[in-house]
Write a protein that holds these residues in place. Sequence first.
Motif, short mmCIF file in Angstrom:
data_model
loop_
_atom_site.label_atom_id
_atom_site.label_comp_id
_atom_site.label_asym_id
_atom_site.label_seq_id
_atom_site.Cartn_x
_atom_site.Cartn_y
_atom_site.Cartn_z
N ASP A 85 -13.25 51.74 136.17
CA ASP A 85 -13.23 53.25 136.44
C ASP A 85 -12.79 53.96 135.31
N ILE A 86 -13.59 54.33 134.37
CA ILE A 86 -13.07 54.66 132.97
C ILE A 86 -13.24 56.10 132.58
N PRO A 87 -12.27 56.91 132.22
CA PRO A 87 -12.34 58.20 131.76
C PRO A 87 -13.23 58.44 130.66
N LEU A 88 -13.97 59.42 130.46
CA LEU A 88 -14.55 59.74 129.23
C LEU A 88 -14.30 61.52 129.08
N ILE A 89 -13.56 61.71 128.08
CA ILE A 89 -13.22 63.29 127.72
C ILE A 89 -14.30 63.30 126.51
N ILE A 90 -15.07 64.05 126.87
CA ILE A 90 -16.18 64.42 125.72
C ILE A 90 -15.62 65.70 124.91
N GLN A 91 -15.85 65.54 123.63
CA GLN A 91 -15.24 66.99 122.78
C GLN A 91 -16.39 66.74 121.61
N ASP A 92 -16.80 68.04 121.26
CA ASP A 92 -17.46 68.11 119.86
C ASP A 92 -16.55 68.66 118.90
N LYS A 93 -16.38 68.16 117.73
CA LYS A 93 -15.62 68.55 116.63
C LYS A 93 -16.42 68.84 115.15
N ARG A 94 -15.73 69.35 114.29
CA ARG A 94 -16.13 69.48 112.89
C ARG A 94 -14.99 68.82 112.26
N PHE A 95 -15.09 68.13 111.08
CA PHE A 95 -14.17 67.37 110.41
C PHE A 95 -14.33 68.03 108.80
N ASN A 96 -13.22 68.34 108.38
CA ASN A 96 -13.21 68.41 106.71
C ASN A 96 -13.25 67.31 106.04
N ASP A 97 -13.67 67.34 104.76
CA ASP A 97 -13.68 65.95 104.17
C ASP A 97 -12.37 65.13 104.10
N ASP A 98 -11.24 65.76 104.17
CA ASP A 98 -9.96 64.87 104.44
C ASP A 98 -9.69 64.42 105.48
N GLY A 99 -10.65 64.49 106.65
CA GLY A 99 -10.54 63.92 108.02
C GLY A 99 -9.61 64.98 108.95
N THR A 100 -9.53 66.03 108.46
CA THR A 100 -8.82 67.07 109.34
C THR A 100 -9.81 67.84 110.10
N LEU A 101 -9.15 68.26 111.28
CA LEU A 101 -10.01 69.46 112.07
C LEU A 101 -10.70 70.56 111.49
N HIS A 102 -11.58 70.68 111.37
CA HIS A 102 -12.17 71.93 110.68
C HIS A 102 -11.93 73.13 112.16
N GLU A 103 -11.20 74.14 111.71
CA GLU A 103 -10.73 74.99 112.73
C GLU A 103 -11.30 76.44 112.71
N ALA A 104 -11.95 76.69 111.27
CA ALA A 104 -12.45 78.06 111.07
C ALA A 104 -13.30 78.49 112.07
N ALA A 105 -14.22 77.70 112.80
CA ALA A 105 -15.23 78.40 113.63
C ALA A 105 -14.78 78.68 114.91
N VAL A 106 -13.51 77.90 115.32
CA VAL A 106 -13.08 78.13 116.72
C VAL A 106 -12.98 79.55 117.45
N ASP A 107 -12.56 80.41 116.51
CA ASP A 107 -12.73 81.95 116.97
C ASP A 107 -13.73 82.84 116.43
N SER A 108 -14.89 82.18 116.21
CA SER A 108 -15.84 83.10 115.71
C SER A 108 -17.46 82.91 116.15
N GLY A 109 -18.23 83.71 116.11
CA GLY A 109 -19.51 83.28 116.67
C GLY A 109 -19.74 83.89 118.05
N THR A 110 -21.01 83.73 118.56
CA THR A 110 -21.21 84.32 119.68
C THR A 110 -20.60 83.16 120.91
N PHE A 111 -20.66 82.00 120.25
CA PHE A 111 -20.33 80.82 121.53
C PHE A 111 -18.76 80.43 120.95
#
Length: 453
Positions: A152-178
């Motif tokens: 009985d296995i949970p699967l929390i699915i998320q898509d991300k973008r990573f910067n070259d240093d392995g940090t989360l790319h955040e710039a697009a979170v609050d932009s664009g149509t979607f």
Amino acid sequence: MKIPPELRPTRQAGGVAGFDLALRAGTTEFFTGQPAPTWGINGSYLGPTVRVSRGDKVAMRVTNEIGEPTTLHWHGMRLPAKMDGGPHQMIAPRATWTPEWTVDQPAATSWYHPHPHERTAMHVYRGAAGLLLIDDEHTNALDLPSEYGIDDIPLIIQDKRFNDDGTLHEAAVDSGTFGFLGDEILINGTHNPSLEVTAERVRFRILNASNARVYRVGFADNRSFHVIGNDAGLLPEPVQVDRVKLSPGERAEIVVAFTAAERVVMNSLGEDHSDADSIERDEFDLLRITAAARLSPAKTLPARLSAEPAIEPRTGAQVRRFVLTGTEINDKTMDMRRIDEVVPAGAQEIWELDNTTYAHNFHIHEVAFRVLDINGAPPPAYMRGPKDTVFVPKRAKVRLAVTFGTYTDPGSPYMYHCHILRHEDQGMMGQFVIAKPGTEQQVPRTLPDAAHH
Ligand code: C2O
Ligand code: CU
Ligand code: CU
């Protein structure tokens, strides 16, 4: 693949199930040796799987240690509006919020996440989210795979973008149509996850906790499997499919059969749109699965699942219509002081969504609903169970039969909104209150200023 730890309640006097949840800032190594600043609950990324049973008196202690105001919303819970954790229940930095309620709804895979006005997308993207599983006696007796983390296995699915240093790319979170559409997948916060299964039949509880992306989950070898539950509970009976579509906020429980020593990839085919105004088509591998050389034998899948009566619209049910245009609902954007709809306690209504532009989805707090039709046709059998979130294709009409609860509080609204988080933050949200039947006309449509933070 990581499995979020289960959080069992501390038992307090009077049969109260207590849970301590701390929203925290920390660092997470999605890639070894590359710490990324992230948020989590009782940890640095995502949160524990909170487990409650029908009938529990739940007492939460939610502490905000992320350094900015936020909330924690119980997505899928039927509870008094003041306990809901929506934008009116802000938790100041370092403060503790202590909602309490009695669980009175069928077993389901729900979840929790922040819901601050205009800031939800970033708070969820940084990792503040977790599962909230509801158990009940009927479902416990069904003999479904139910060993957490084993079959009985949970699967929390998320898509991300990573910067070259392995940090989360955040710039697009609050932009664009979607808003944010990533090019990498995390499952339970694990990049490039793999899983060994040890049972002939495994139940997966899948949550789309992405900001905007819609998945069509299935397997690379196109094997079929059974859907047993939607957002708000079990289906009447298992439905065999080879793909399940999940938009942000939606959940599905599926049961998949495996044979010893096989390998298969769980993947997503994305949405097959070709217009530029819809979410682009994208294919992703989600999870590499290897079956052990010896598997524990399968339990037969029960032929009947839910014991709850199906949600049926009543004759003469009140119909409310919501026209979705761009990111407006009925030509309005969210106003924290405006009550958009007043619903009598215990009502069964029909909510009609008329989408005049690009793809959205629609989530209603507190309720369970059944999708009656999409563009006049019944939905696929696998999504005819109880739900609280539904995908609304571009220029589509969707009708829902909605059952409301009985906690009345004319001064505390619940939300309905698009769960594409950028749209929610842009104000694609409205507020309803539940009032004692017959008092709807007296309910003030404007909240006092104090409620507006
Ligand atoms: Cu999952 Cu109003 O939210
Ligand atoms: Cu919700
Ligand atoms: Cu939307």
